[in-house]
Design a protein around this motif. Structure first.
Motif, short mmCIF file in Angstrom:
data_model
loop_
_atom_site.label_atom_id
_atom_site.label_comp_id
_atom_site.label_asym_id
_atom_site.label_seq_id
_atom_site.Cartn_x
_atom_site.Cartn_y
_atom_site.Cartn_z
N GLY A 364 0.78 -1.23 0.00
CA GLY A 364 0.00 0.00 0.00
C GLY A 364 0.81 1.27 0.00
O GLY A 364 0.23 2.37 -0.02
N SER A 365 2.14 1.17 0.00
CA SER A 365 2.97 2.38 0.06
C SER A 365 3.44 2.86 -1.31
O SER A 365 3.98 3.96 -1.42
N GLY A 366 3.23 2.05 -2.32
CA GLY A 366 3.68 2.41 -3.66
C GLY A 366 2.53 2.72 -4.59
O GLY A 366 1.35 2.66 -4.20
N THR A 367 2.85 3.07 -5.82
CA THR A 367 1.84 3.41 -6.82
C THR A 367 2.07 2.62 -8.11
O THR A 367 3.18 2.13 -8.36
N VAL A 368 1.02 2.56 -8.91
CA VAL A 368 1.14 1.92 -10.22
C VAL A 368 2.13 2.68 -11.08
O VAL A 368 2.88 2.08 -11.86
N GLU A 369 2.16 4.00 -10.92
CA GLU A 369 3.09 4.81 -11.70
C GLU A 369 4.54 4.44 -11.38
O GLU A 369 5.40 4.43 -12.26
N ASP A 370 4.80 4.14 -10.11
CA ASP A 370 6.15 3.70 -9.73
C ASP A 370 6.53 2.41 -10.44
O ASP A 370 7.67 2.25 -10.89
N VAL A 371 5.58 1.48 -10.53
CA VAL A 371 5.84 0.21 -11.20
C VAL A 371 6.10 0.44 -12.68
O VAL A 371 7.06 -0.11 -13.25
N ARG A 372 5.28 1.26 -13.29
CA ARG A 372 5.45 1.53 -14.72
C ARG A 372 6.79 2.21 -14.98
O ARG A 372 7.47 1.92 -15.97
N ARG A 373 7.16 3.12 -14.11
CA ARG A 373 8.44 3.82 -14.29
C ARG A 373 9.61 2.85 -14.16
O ARG A 373 10.53 2.86 -14.99
N ALA A 374 9.56 1.99 -13.15
CA ALA A 374 10.65 1.03 -12.95
C ALA A 374 10.73 0.04 -14.10
O ALA A 374 11.83 -0.29 -14.57
N ALA A 375 9.58 -0.43 -14.60
CA ALA A 375 9.57 -1.39 -15.69
C ALA A 375 10.00 -0.77 -17.01
O ALA A 375 10.52 -1.47 -17.89
N GLY A 376 9.81 0.54 -17.14
CA GLY A 376 10.11 1.19 -18.42
C GLY A 376 11.52 1.70 -18.57
O GLY A 376 11.95 2.02 -19.67
N VAL A 377 12.28 1.74 -17.45
CA VAL A 377 13.61 2.33 -17.49
C VAL A 377 14.54 1.62 -18.47
O VAL A 377 15.24 2.24 -19.27
N GLY A 378 14.53 0.29 -18.42
CA GLY A 378 15.50 -0.46 -19.25
C GLY A 378 14.93 -1.04 -20.52
O GLY A 378 15.62 -1.79 -21.22
N ARG A 379 13.69 -0.72 -20.86
CA ARG A 379 13.08 -1.35 -22.03
C ARG A 379 13.82 -0.95 -23.30
O ARG A 379 14.06 0.22 -23.56
N GLY A 380 14.20 -1.97 -24.07
CA GLY A 380 14.93 -1.75 -25.31
C GLY A 380 16.40 -1.50 -25.14
O GLY A 380 17.12 -1.29 -26.13
N ARG A 381 16.89 -1.53 -23.89
CA ARG A 381 18.30 -1.22 -23.64
C ARG A 381 19.08 -2.41 -23.08
O ARG A 381 20.25 -2.28 -22.76
N GLY A 382 18.43 -3.54 -22.92
CA GLY A 382 19.09 -4.69 -22.31
C GLY A 382 20.04 -5.40 -23.26
O GLY A 382 19.98 -5.24 -24.48
N ALA A 383 20.94 -6.18 -22.66
CA ALA A 383 21.88 -6.98 -23.45
C ALA A 383 21.17 -8.16 -24.11
O ALA A 383 21.69 -8.77 -25.03
N CYS A 384 19.97 -8.50 -23.60
CA CYS A 384 19.14 -9.54 -24.21
C CYS A 384 17.68 -9.14 -23.99
O CYS A 384 17.40 -8.01 -23.57
N THR A 385 16.75 -10.03 -24.25
CA THR A 385 15.33 -9.68 -24.15
C THR A 385 14.76 -9.88 -22.75
O THR A 385 13.59 -9.63 -22.53
N HIS A 386 15.60 -10.30 -21.78
CA HIS A 386 15.08 -10.59 -20.45
C HIS A 386 14.44 -9.37 -19.77
O HIS A 386 13.34 -9.49 -19.21
N PRO A 387 15.06 -8.19 -19.79
CA PRO A 387 14.40 -7.04 -19.17
C PRO A 387 13.08 -6.68 -19.84
O PRO A 387 12.09 -6.37 -19.16
N ASP A 388 13.04 -6.75 -21.17
CA ASP A 388 11.81 -6.41 -21.89
C ASP A 388 10.71 -7.42 -21.58
O ASP A 388 9.54 -7.05 -21.39
N GLY A 389 11.08 -8.71 -21.55
CA GLY A 389 10.08 -9.74 -21.26
C GLY A 389 9.53 -9.61 -19.86
O GLY A 389 8.32 -9.77 -19.63
N THR A 390 10.40 -9.30 -18.90
CA THR A 390 9.95 -9.12 -17.52
C THR A 390 9.04 -7.91 -17.41
O THR A 390 8.01 -7.93 -16.72
N ALA A 391 9.39 -6.83 -18.09
CA ALA A 391 8.55 -5.63 -18.09
C ALA A 391 7.18 -5.92 -18.68
O ALA A 391 6.15 -5.47 -18.17
N ARG A 392 7.15 -6.70 -19.76
CA ARG A 392 5.88 -7.06 -20.38
C ARG A 392 4.99 -7.83 -19.40
O ARG A 392 3.79 -7.58 -19.28
N PHE A 393 5.59 -8.78 -18.69
CA PHE A 393 4.88 -9.58 -17.69
C PHE A 393 4.30 -8.68 -16.61
O PHE A 393 3.12 -8.79 -16.25
#
Length: 504
Positions: A364-393
């Motif tokens: 209850g201390s966080g927000t959906v916006e925080d999650v979206r921000r954290a998931a979006g930081v590395g999208r498209g910048r990873g050495a493989c597809t693992h960050p993007d796949g985790t963000a999608r999940f």
């Protein structure tokens, strides 16, 4: 011990043909069930694959004909006539090219998947037929089967011995990222079994630096079925745009062969799955569907796109009622963070931040916006597809479980425990986690400096530990942090390396 997997089918069986009579199809049974296959030439094989739009079944859905032609363009020695034939095949006019390698990717690091293990364990000759058909068309003898599961490896070796077929079997480390194509190639080459970090096309430089045709286990089995049936009969099942069948793993313990275009609800009803608050399609790099989306979903690329889902590697994980959806999502995100190769910022720092934001959202201390921000930081910048796949999940979970998230934000909990119903690997006892002895901690903050991926400081300067297993690539850093803690407050619970990490 690997749990047993129930196998069934909707419509007529193809890949699972004979499974109702035999636990495993040895060579004699395989020939009796599937017959003797011919080996088409390269042009014919490409045309057949294009005619039915055969796609890879490993998750990416890449057109198989394009892979085949990309490798064929690198072949340097066409023409001779001394390839080992398929069982019953007549020798043709193709010649060997020792510069080309065919790789069957049998890695199944995804905890919710069992289809490749089933195919290699029960119908290994169908997979080997597909691999040898492709090898024959490319003019090579070199076939490698990369596999994680021990029982599947034994089954493949027995089949190779029956065929007297010069094929190499390579055992892979059982990790989530071990099935990534670059990781498979590196493992076969005797290197660290992690994605290479730089995009390298296997068709250009794969095993031993040679052009390599690498595809998923089911893809090669589908190729054998295509050659056996011919394009017209193959296309008699499935949809007009996406013909054929596919293997689905439902709930991690059941494999179902179904025609493409089958409604998802028909598969769930076939498996007697009760109503669910959400269904994960495509595995832990896939997407969550809410109940209305799951009711409309169709098992095809186009059908899944319409509801915001994906077929992926054919993994379907319905979430049982009574468990906390947000807790389950956080649990899997924590596992994915620990499974990274640790080669880039999006994995080292981005994925732990995703876990922290989900944990805060759950209490209850966080927000959906925080999650979206954290998931979006590395999208498209990873050495493989693992960050993007985790963000999608994670991002799809935020949408599918919006109601549950609202309850958490209002009261800090939804009132349901997290039972851990989504499948994860059985602990081996070697996993370790960072722990703090609060009777000793003085808030020096050195630990957060040494291992920021796992430890951050709160506003008072005291450590906040990420509740996930210690990734293998961090074990040395964690041991160093334990040894350097001025108050002797940092320790590791469980078992990783070194006495320094276990100091009392």
């Amino acid at each position: 011990m690997t749990p047993p997997v129930a196998v069934s089918h909707l419509g007529g069986p193809r890949l699972t043909l004979g499974f109702d009579r035999f636990d495993r199809l040895d060579l004699a049974r395989h020939l009796a069930v599937h017959g003797r296959l011919r080996a088409p030439g390269l042009a014919d094989l490409v045309e057949m694959a294009e005619q039915v739009d055969l796609r890879g079944r490993g998750g990416a859905g890449f057109p198989f004909a394009r892979k085949l032609t990309a490798v064929a363009a690198r072949v340097r020695h066409p023409g001779a006539d001394d390839l080992p034939p398929l069982p019953g095949e007549r020798r043709g006019a193709r010649g060997p090219s020792e510069d080309v390698v065919v790789v069957v990717n049998g890695a199944e690091g995804e905890p919710g998947s069992a289809k490749d293990r089933v195919l290699l364990g029960r119908a290994p000759h169908l997979v080997l037929d597909g691999a040898q058909i492709a090898a024959s068309a490319l003019g090579t003898r070199r076939i490698v089967v990369a596999v994680e599961d021990g029982e599947a490896a034994r089954s493949v070796r027995a089949a190779i011995a029956e065929r007297r077929m010069p094929t190499r079997v390579v055992r892979l480390t059982e990790r989530f990222i071990s099935g990534e194509s670059g990781a498979v190639v590196r493992a076969i080459n005797g290197e660290a079994p992690i994605p290479p970090g730089v995009k390298v096309r296997a068709a250009e430089s794969g095993v031993d630096g040679c052009p390599t045709l690498l595809s998923n286990t089911e893809t090669f089995a589908q190729l054998a079925v295509l050659v056996s049936l011919g394009p017209d009969l193959y296309a008699s099942a499935g949809g007009e745009d996406e013909p054929g069948t596919t293997l689905l793993t439902v709930g991690g313990t059941r494999v179902v062969e179904a025609p493409l275009g089958t409604p998802l609800r028909a598969v769930l009803e076939h498996c007697e799955v009760p109503p669910s608050p959400g269904v994960l399609v495509g595995g832990y790099h896939g997407m969550w569907l809410d109940p209305p989306g799951a009711a409309r979903a169709v098992l095809s690329r186009a059908g899944m796109r319409r509801v915001g889902g994906t077929v992926g590697a054919g993994i379907i994980l319905p979430l049982a009622r009574g468990t906390c959806p947000l807790g389950e999502v956080t649990r899997i995100a924590s596992y994915l963070a620990a499974q990274s190769a640790g080669q880039c910022g999006p994995c080292r720092l981005g994925l732990p931040d995703v876990v922290r934001s989900l944990t805060a959202l759950a209490d209850g201390s966080g927000t959906v916006e925080d999650v979206r921000r954290a998931a979006g930081v590395g999208r498209g910048r990873g050495a493989c597809t693992h960050p993007d796949g985790t963000a999608r999940f994670v991002l799809s979970a935020v949408e599918a479980f919006a109601g549950d998230i609202d309850v958490h934000r209002q009261g800090g909990t939804c009132g349901q425990p997290t039972y851990g119903v989504l499948p994860l690997p059985v602990p081996t006892g070697e996993e370790g986690r960072v722990a703090i002895d609060w009777s000793r901690c003085d808030g020096h903050g050195l630990c957060a400096y040494l291992v920021p991926e796992l430890i951050q400081l709160d506003r008072y300067g005291f450590p906040v530990v990420l509740g996930s297993d210690i990734p293998a690539w961090m074990e040395r850093d964690v041991a160093k942090a334990v040894a350097m803690c001025p108050a002797l407050a940092l320790r590791v619970t469980g078992g990783i390396t070194g006495s320094a990490a276990r100091r009392p």
